[in-house]
Design a protein around this motif. Structure first.
Motif, PDB file in Angstrom:
ATOM      1  N   SER A 152       0.918  -1.176  -0.186  1.00 50.93           N
ATOM      2  CA  SER A 152       0.016  -0.002  -0.063  1.00 50.93           C
ATOM      3  C   SER A 152       0.882   1.321  -0.001  1.00 50.93           C
ATOM      4  CB  SER A 152      -0.984  -0.083   1.176  1.00 50.93           C
ATOM      5  OG  SER A 152      -0.279   0.409   2.303  1.00 50.93           O
ATOM      6  N   ARG A 153       0.437   2.456  -0.498  1.00 54.92           N
ATOM      7  CA  ARG A 153       1.290   3.747  -0.345  1.00 54.92           C
ATOM      8  C   ARG A 153       1.148   4.086   1.048  1.00 54.92           C
ATOM      9  NH1 ARG A 153       1.258   4.712  -5.687  1.00 54.92           N
ATOM     10  NH2 ARG A 153      -0.645   4.774  -6.924  1.00 54.92           N
ATOM     11  N   SER A 154       0.765   3.609   1.947  1.00 58.87           N
ATOM     12  CA  SER A 154       0.953   3.781   3.380  1.00 58.87           C
ATOM     13  C   SER A 154       2.079   3.313   3.984  1.00 58.87           C
ATOM     14  CB  SER A 154      -0.350   3.495   4.406  1.00 58.87           C
ATOM     15  OG  SER A 154      -0.388   2.172   4.390  1.00 58.87           O
TER      16      SER A 154
ATOM     17  N   TRP B 265      -0.910  -4.664  -6.205  1.00 58.10           N
ATOM     18  CA  TRP B 265       0.374  -4.593  -5.899  1.00 58.10           C
ATOM     19  C   TRP B 265       1.134  -5.760  -6.251  1.00 58.10           C
ATOM     20  CZ3 TRP B 265       2.611  -0.386  -3.884  1.00 58.10           C
ATOM     21  CH2 TRP B 265       1.891   0.599  -3.677  1.00 58.10           C
TER      22      TRP B 265
ATOM     23  N   HIS C 242       3.604  -0.905  -6.999  1.00 56.25           N
ATOM     24  CA  HIS C 242       2.231  -0.821  -7.621  1.00 56.25           C
ATOM     25  C   HIS C 242       2.271  -1.504  -8.943  1.00 56.25           C
ATOM     26  CE1 HIS C 242      -1.291   0.993  -8.987  1.00 56.25           C
ATOM     27  NE2 HIS C 242      -1.763   0.823  -7.703  1.00 56.25           N
TER      28      HIS C 242
END
Length: 186
Positions: A50-52, A75, A89
């Protein structure tokens, strides 16, 4: 509470790996493992899907081959040529096959150790992969095209490699590898 969060994180990261190890279909419908390449000059590899998740690696070479070893719908868990694992991603990966030379590698006119040498690729050169057969791969880079021993390339499947002795170099034109390397972030 921290134990519960850590347990949930482990479960979320393990689920895609377990599904693909069992040979079940992947979210993309493509086989795992498979080779892909980076689309962009700068691409971030994250510590989770995830981007977090924090950036673990920053890659600075478009075309760098990567091996997808697991995936979620958006992903991909990838292994780079140095063996590092990271999440990327899907939008920054290309299905275009490339390889990277492991050592100085002659590009031959034919898939034959006695064929004339067209060029010599230095260690670390990224080459476009056209096809492989009987332990040799047809590659192209920097305007040169030729056949290289599959064992001298990273980004080649085991079925494409053969038992290949090392070739000697003979003074043919040299292709230079980019000095830009993947850089670890703190």
């Amino acid at each position: 509470m921290r134990r519960l969060a850590a347990l949930l994180a482990l479960i979320v990261m393990a689920v895609p790996l377990q599904a693909q190890e069992a040979g079940q279909p992947t979210p993309s419908g493509q086989e795992v493992p498979r080779f892909v390449s980076l689309k962009f000059d700068v691409a971030n590899g994250r510590s989770g899907p995830s981007r977090s998740h924090p950036v673990a690696w920053r890659y600075v070479r478009a075309g760098l081959p990567m091996e997808v070893i697991a995936e979620t719908p958006d992903w991909r868990r990838v292994r780079d040529p140095d063996g590092e694992l990271t999440w990327m991603h899907r939008s920054i990966l290309s299905g275009r096959r490339t390889v990277i030379t492991v050592d100085e590698t002659p590009l031959r006119a034919r898939a034959d150790a006695d064929a004339p040498t067209e060029a010599i690729a230095e260690s670390g050169v990224i080459l476009a992969l056209e096809r492989c057969r009987t332990g040799w791969c047809r590659v192209e880079g920097q305007g040169y095209r030729g056949w290289a021993r599959a064992g001298a390339l990273w980004g080649v499947y085991a079925s494409e490699r053969g038992d290949a002795p090392d070739d000697a170099t003979d003074g043919s034109p040299a292709l230079s590898g980019s000095r830009a390397r993947d850089t670890a972030l703190p």
